[in-house]
Design an enzyme around this catalytic site. Structure first.
Site, PDB file in Angstrom:
ATOM      1  N   GLY A 149     -17.506  -5.893 -33.209  1.00 52.69           N
ATOM      2  CA  GLY A 149     -17.896  -6.662 -32.032  1.00 52.69           C
ATOM      3  C   GLY A 149     -19.307  -7.174 -32.183  1.00 52.69           C
ATOM      4  O   GLY A 149     -19.795  -7.351 -33.299  1.00 52.69           O
ATOM      5  N   LYS A 205     -21.251  -3.207 -21.739  1.00 49.62           N
ATOM      6  CA  LYS A 205     -19.868  -2.749 -21.910  1.00 49.62           C
ATOM      7  C   LYS A 205     -19.159  -2.856 -20.567  1.00 49.62           C
ATOM      8  O   LYS A 205     -19.823  -3.065 -19.555  1.00 49.62           O
ATOM      9  CB  LYS A 205     -19.824  -1.317 -22.475  1.00 49.62           C
ATOM     10  CG  LYS A 205     -20.394  -0.291 -21.512  1.00 49.62           C
ATOM     11  CD  LYS A 205     -20.554   1.074 -22.083  1.00 49.62           C
ATOM     12  CE  LYS A 205     -19.307   1.824 -22.350  1.00 49.62           C
ATOM     13  NZ  LYS A 205     -19.475   3.262 -22.462  1.00 49.62           N
ATOM     14  N   CYS A 240     -28.722   3.536 -24.774  1.00 46.49           N
ATOM     15  CA  CYS A 240     -28.940   4.685 -25.669  1.00 46.49           C
ATOM     16  C   CYS A 240     -29.083   4.325 -27.148  1.00 46.49           C
ATOM     17  O   CYS A 240     -30.113   4.638 -27.750  1.00 46.49           O
ATOM     18  CB  CYS A 240     -27.807   5.688 -25.498  1.00 46.49           C
ATOM     19  SG  CYS A 240     -27.844   6.461 -23.865  1.00 46.49           S
ATOM     20  N   LEU A 277     -14.841   2.220 -34.320  1.00 48.41           N
ATOM     21  CA  LEU A 277     -14.563   1.360 -35.470  1.00 48.41           C
ATOM     22  C   LEU A 277     -14.060  -0.001 -35.004  1.00 48.41           C
ATOM     23  O   LEU A 277     -13.293  -0.635 -35.702  1.00 48.41           O
ATOM     24  CB  LEU A 277     -13.523   2.010 -36.380  1.00 48.41           C
ATOM     25  CG  LEU A 277     -14.038   3.003 -37.424  1.00 48.41           C
ATOM     26  CD1 LEU A 277     -12.913   3.446 -38.339  1.00 48.41           C
ATOM     27  CD2 LEU A 277     -15.181   2.429 -38.257  1.00 48.41           C
ATOM     28  N   GLU A 319     -27.179  15.200 -22.953  1.00 47.13           N
ATOM     29  CA  GLU A 319     -26.040  14.622 -22.243  1.00 47.13           C
ATOM     30  C   GLU A 319     -25.296  13.659 -23.163  1.00 47.13           C
ATOM     31  O   GLU A 319     -25.903  12.858 -23.846  1.00 47.13           O
ATOM     32  CB  GLU A 319     -26.553  13.895 -20.995  1.00 47.13           C
ATOM     33  CG  GLU A 319     -25.470  13.291 -20.150  1.00 47.13           C
ATOM     34  CD  GLU A 319     -24.417  14.307 -19.779  1.00 47.13           C
ATOM     35  OE1 GLU A 319     -24.703  15.273 -19.084  1.00 47.13           O
ATOM     36  OE2 GLU A 319     -23.257  14.116 -20.215  1.00 47.13           O
ATOM     37  N   ASP A 376     -35.566  11.509  -6.580  1.00 43.88           N
ATOM     38  CA  ASP A 376     -35.962  10.302  -7.309  1.00 43.88           C
ATOM     39  C   ASP A 376     -37.221   9.748  -6.669  1.00 43.88           C
ATOM     40  O   ASP A 376     -37.416   9.848  -5.456  1.00 43.88           O
ATOM     41  CB  ASP A 376     -34.849   9.248  -7.309  1.00 43.88           C
ATOM     42  CG  ASP A 376     -34.961   8.330  -8.522  1.00 43.88           C
ATOM     43  OD1 ASP A 376     -34.150   8.459  -9.456  1.00 43.88           O
ATOM     44  OD2 ASP A 376     -35.898   7.501  -8.551  1.00 43.88           O
ATOM     45  N   ARG A 410     -20.567   8.785 -21.375  1.00 38.99           N
ATOM     46  CA  ARG A 410     -20.587   7.334 -21.615  1.00 38.99           C
ATOM     47  C   ARG A 410     -20.495   6.615 -20.277  1.00 38.99           C
ATOM     48  O   ARG A 410     -19.639   6.967 -19.462  1.00 38.99           O
ATOM     49  CB  ARG A 410     -19.362   6.919 -22.466  1.00 38.99           C
ATOM     50  CG  ARG A 410     -19.366   7.437 -23.871  1.00 38.99           C
ATOM     51  CD  ARG A 410     -17.967   7.380 -24.448  1.00 38.99           C
ATOM     52  NE  ARG A 410     -17.025   8.174 -23.660  1.00 38.99           N
ATOM     53  CZ  ARG A 410     -15.702   8.122 -23.777  1.00 38.99           C
ATOM     54  NH1 ARG A 410     -15.146   7.294 -24.632  1.00 38.99           N
ATOM     55  NH2 ARG A 410     -14.931   8.884 -23.030  1.00 38.99           N
ATOM     56  N   VAL A 430     -27.421   9.285 -15.598  1.00 41.64           N
ATOM     57  CA  VAL A 430     -27.173  10.673 -15.994  1.00 41.64           C
ATOM     58  C   VAL A 430     -27.383  11.644 -14.835  1.00 41.64           C
ATOM     59  O   VAL A 430     -26.519  12.471 -14.519  1.00 41.64           O
ATOM     60  CB  VAL A 430     -28.083  11.042 -17.200  1.00 41.64           C
ATOM     61  CG1 VAL A 430     -28.142  12.542 -17.414  1.00 41.64           C
ATOM     62  CG2 VAL A 430     -27.568  10.356 -18.462  1.00 41.64           C
TER      63      VAL A 430
HETATM   64  P1  NAD Z   1     -32.091   5.697 -15.564  1.00 40.79           P
HETATM   65  O1  NAD Z   1     -33.208   4.790 -15.887  1.00 40.79           O
HETATM   66  O2  NAD Z   1     -30.801   5.152 -15.068  1.00 40.79           O
HETATM   67  O3  NAD Z   1     -32.590   6.776 -14.466  1.00 40.79           O
HETATM   68  C1  NAD Z   1     -33.793   7.434 -14.499  1.00 40.79           C
HETATM   69  C2  NAD Z   1     -34.210   7.732 -13.066  1.00 40.79           C
HETATM   70  O4  NAD Z   1     -35.346   8.600 -13.082  1.00 40.79           O
HETATM   71  C3  NAD Z   1     -34.638   6.495 -12.272  1.00 40.79           C
HETATM   72  O5  NAD Z   1     -33.885   6.425 -11.080  1.00 40.79           O
HETATM   73  C4  NAD Z   1     -36.124   6.735 -11.983  1.00 40.79           C
HETATM   74  O6  NAD Z   1     -36.540   6.207 -10.732  1.00 40.79           O
HETATM   75  C5  NAD Z   1     -36.194   8.258 -12.009  1.00 40.79           C
HETATM   76  N1  NAD Z   1     -37.518   8.828 -12.272  1.00 40.79           N
HETATM   77  C6  NAD Z   1     -38.378   8.523 -13.272  1.00 40.79           C
HETATM   78  N2  NAD Z   1     -39.470   9.311 -13.199  1.00 40.79           N
HETATM   79  C7  NAD Z   1     -39.289  10.143 -12.133  1.00 40.79           C
HETATM   80  C8  NAD Z   1     -40.066  11.191 -11.553  1.00 40.79           C
HETATM   81  N3  NAD Z   1     -41.253  11.558 -12.041  1.00 40.79           N
HETATM   82  N4  NAD Z   1     -39.580  11.829 -10.456  1.00 40.79           N
HETATM   83  C9  NAD Z   1     -38.392  11.460  -9.933  1.00 40.79           C
HETATM   84  N5  NAD Z   1     -37.609  10.496 -10.451  1.00 40.79           N
HETATM   85  C10 NAD Z   1     -38.065   9.840 -11.532  1.00 40.79           C
HETATM   86  O7  NAD Z   1     -31.860   6.582 -16.854  1.00 40.79           O
HETATM   87  P2  NAD Z   1     -30.466   7.171 -17.426  1.00 40.79           P
HETATM   88  O8  NAD Z   1     -29.669   6.097 -18.046  1.00 40.79           O
HETATM   89  O9  NAD Z   1     -29.845   8.051 -16.383  1.00 40.79           O
HETATM   90  O10 NAD Z   1     -31.016   8.070 -18.621  1.00 40.79           O
HETATM   91  C11 NAD Z   1     -31.754   9.246 -18.382  1.00 40.79           C
HETATM   92  C12 NAD Z   1     -31.875  10.006 -19.683  1.00 40.79           C
HETATM   93  O11 NAD Z   1     -30.578  10.406 -20.136  1.00 40.79           O
HETATM   94  C13 NAD Z   1     -32.475   9.197 -20.839  1.00 40.79           C
HETATM   95  O12 NAD Z   1     -33.248  10.050 -21.636  1.00 40.79           O
HETATM   96  C14 NAD Z   1     -31.250   8.722 -21.603  1.00 40.79           C
HETATM   97  O13 NAD Z   1     -31.526   8.493 -22.958  1.00 40.79           O
HETATM   98  C15 NAD Z   1     -30.318   9.905 -21.454  1.00 40.79           C
HETATM   99  N6  NAD Z   1     -28.898   9.559 -21.542  1.00 40.79           N
HETATM  100  C16 NAD Z   1     -28.424   8.446 -20.928  1.00 40.79           C
HETATM  101  C17 NAD Z   1     -27.075   8.143 -21.021  1.00 40.79           C
HETATM  102  C18 NAD Z   1     -26.534   6.897 -20.370  1.00 40.79           C
HETATM  103  O14 NAD Z   1     -25.387   6.542 -20.671  1.00 40.79           O
HETATM  104  N7  NAD Z   1     -27.265   6.220 -19.504  1.00 40.79           N
HETATM  105  C19 NAD Z   1     -26.196   8.988 -21.713  1.00 40.79           C
HETATM  106  C20 NAD Z   1     -26.709  10.136 -22.307  1.00 40.79           C
HETATM  107  C21 NAD Z   1     -28.059  10.417 -22.213  1.00 40.79           C
END
Ligand code: NAD
Length: 432
Positions: free
Chosen positions: A253, A320, A260, A250, A148, A31, A151, A12
């Site tokens: 699978g 996926k 998520c 729909l 967010e 990060d 997908r 994200v």
């Molecule tokens: P991810 O695990 O891919 O990335 C999270 C990142 O945050 C990692 O790189 C980690 O090192 C970093 N991080 C953690 N703590 C930190 C800190 N204190 N300082 C700096 N960096 C730090 O996670 P993601 O898939 O991107 O998801 C992030 C959020 O977005 C979640 O809440 C998720 O539910 C939501 N979200 C994800 C998606 C998706 O498709 N992946 C879609 C919509 C919403």
């Protein structure tokens, strides 16, 4: 032009950071994982997401985006701070682990020297924004929510052409700043919904729980179709063309997986418990999905016959296509189960070998479709990558009388019948 800081450069934070930069903003991505930052500085994306690399490189070249592990400096230089860290479930629990959020928030608060806007883009339970606000002394920042909806695999497109943008703010000013940030997308037709902070937090969970419900619903109907000799795709078409139902999500699978749906359905039930509200539908969806994982193992056993000594090939292992994300993928239950049952498992994935299987016994990574299918007794189509669509099974050197189990109904039923391939799929008759 806005000055943005993205904390967390995962799926994200990185995608939205790069896309915000591409809209002309100045973006600093932070990060705590130094390896990720080193790669990103060189213009290499640590995740697989179509088209991300080019936009990343372009915006580094144009000085619109930079990467650092120095959160302090990044916060100081920015006006809007996005929290994009992970929010997994606590171990063996429905509850959401908010430790990454609060660790980041505490760091941010220490370094705020002028009034900023803190935005939770991470998916957080309703009321988290209130908790963050309480930690901010003397109101040094606005705390708002901007869930967010992108997908994985289609994230760039989803950012550029979102169905809607949701902002939850209890104050007017940050709402108007967010509108101006998203104006380029609103001008292209994206809907912009402004609600209060709690409303936005809950919209995200309700959306994911609803989509997970749709998937589980059609998966259960597929189980029935297999018993009564009906093709589930006819059902999907027949009901999906009703506008009140809609055709997306729909497709029958395997169990829903990914980063998520599994965690957000659980997180919503946990919130329901906290507020003494029985979310029985979502609870049942979670159960149904867990059952599906078992049910598919039983089907593999049935299709394969004796598993011991069989060579079983997996085409794709991610949850996926068009992503390298393995979180809660069905392959994580299937492959260790088959290996323990004495099968020789081989897998091929377009995004390469996976650390998740390093400790699994009797498993081999194959570099190509041809290699993975060589000598296979059973070929399991696990992830529907485009490159698998045109496989000519009869030209592969699989064992004589090999079988195919298509978890995504990727292959044409009648074609398989014509080619006399022993073919099983989801919610359709099997060809024996
Ligand atoms: P991810 O695990 O891919 O990335 C999270 C990142 O945050 C990692 O790189 C980690 O090192 C970093 N991080 C953690 N703590 C930190 C800190 N204190 N300082 C700096 N960096 C730090 O996670 P993601 O898939 O991107 O998801 C992030 C959020 O977005 C979640 O809440 C998720 O539910 C939501 N979200 C994800 C998606 C998706 O498709 N992946 C879609 C919509 C919403």
């Amino acid at each position: 032009m806005h000055k943005l800081c993205m904390i967390g450069t995962g799926y994200v934070g990185l995608v939205s950071g790069v896309c915000f930069a591409d809209l002309g903003n100045k973006v600093i991505c932070v990060d705590q994982d130094k390896n990720k930052i080193d790669k990103l500085r060189k213009g290499i994306s640590p995740i697989y997401e179509p088209a991300l690399d080019e936009i990343l490189k372009k915006n580094i070249r144009d000085n619109r985006i930079e990467f650092t592990s120095d959160l302090k400096a990044a916060v100081k230089k920015s006006d809007i701070i996005f929290l994009c860290v992970g929010t997994p479930n606590k171990k063996n629990s429905l509850d959401v682990n908010l430790s990454f959020i609060f660790k980041a928030v505490k760091e941010v608060i220490k370094n705020i020297d002028s009034k900023k806007i803190i935005v939770t883009k991470s998916t957080v339970p309703v009321g988290t924004g209130d908790q963050i606000e309480k930690l901010i002394k003397r109101k040094k920042a606005y705390v708002i929510s901007n869930p967010e909806f992108l997908r994985e695999g289609e994230a760039i497109r989803d950012f550029r052409y979102p169905d809607r943008i949701v902002i939850g703010s209890n104050d007017k000013y940050p709402g108007s700043v967010m509108r101006s940030l998203y104006q380029p997308l609103i001008s292209k037709g994206a809907k912009f919904y402004l609600t209060n902070r709690r409303g936005a937090e809950l919209i995200k969970y309700a959306a994911n729980a609803f989509l997970a419900t749709k998937i589980s619903f059609i998966n259960e109907i597929a189980n029935l179709c297999e018993k009564v000799g009906v093709n589930v795709e006819d059902i999907s078409l027949g009901i999906g063309s009703d506008n009140r139902i809609g055709s997306r999500f729909l497709r029958a699978g395997p169990a829903y997986g990914g980063s998520c749906f599994p965690k957000d359905t659980k997180g919503l039930v946990s919130t329901g418990k906290k507020y003494k509200t029985d979310l029985s539908i979502v609870n049942t969806v979670i159960k149904s999905n867990n059952l599906r994982r078992k049910l598919l193992l039983d089907r593999i056993k049935k299709i394969s016959g004796n598993i011991k000594g069989k060579t079983i090939a997996f085409l794709g292992v991610t949850f996926k296509p068009n992503t390298d994300d393995m979180r809660d993928s069905n392959s994580l239950t299937m492959i260790p189960f088959l290996s323990k049952s004495g099968a020789h498992v081989k897998y091929y994935d377009p995004t390469g070998e996976k650390n998740e299987f390093k400790k699994v016994k009797n498993i081999k990574y194959a570099n190509s479709i041809r290699e993975v299918c060589k000598n296979a007794d059973l070929i399991i189509l696990h992830t529907e990558w485009d490159e698998f669509k045109s496989i000519d099974f009869s030209s592969l050197k699989a064992k004589k009388n090999f079988k195919v189990f298509d978890l995504r109904n990727l292959f044409d039923f009648n074609e398989m019948k014509k080619k006399k391939i022993k073919y099983s799929s989801i919610g359709r008759p099997s060809i024996n």
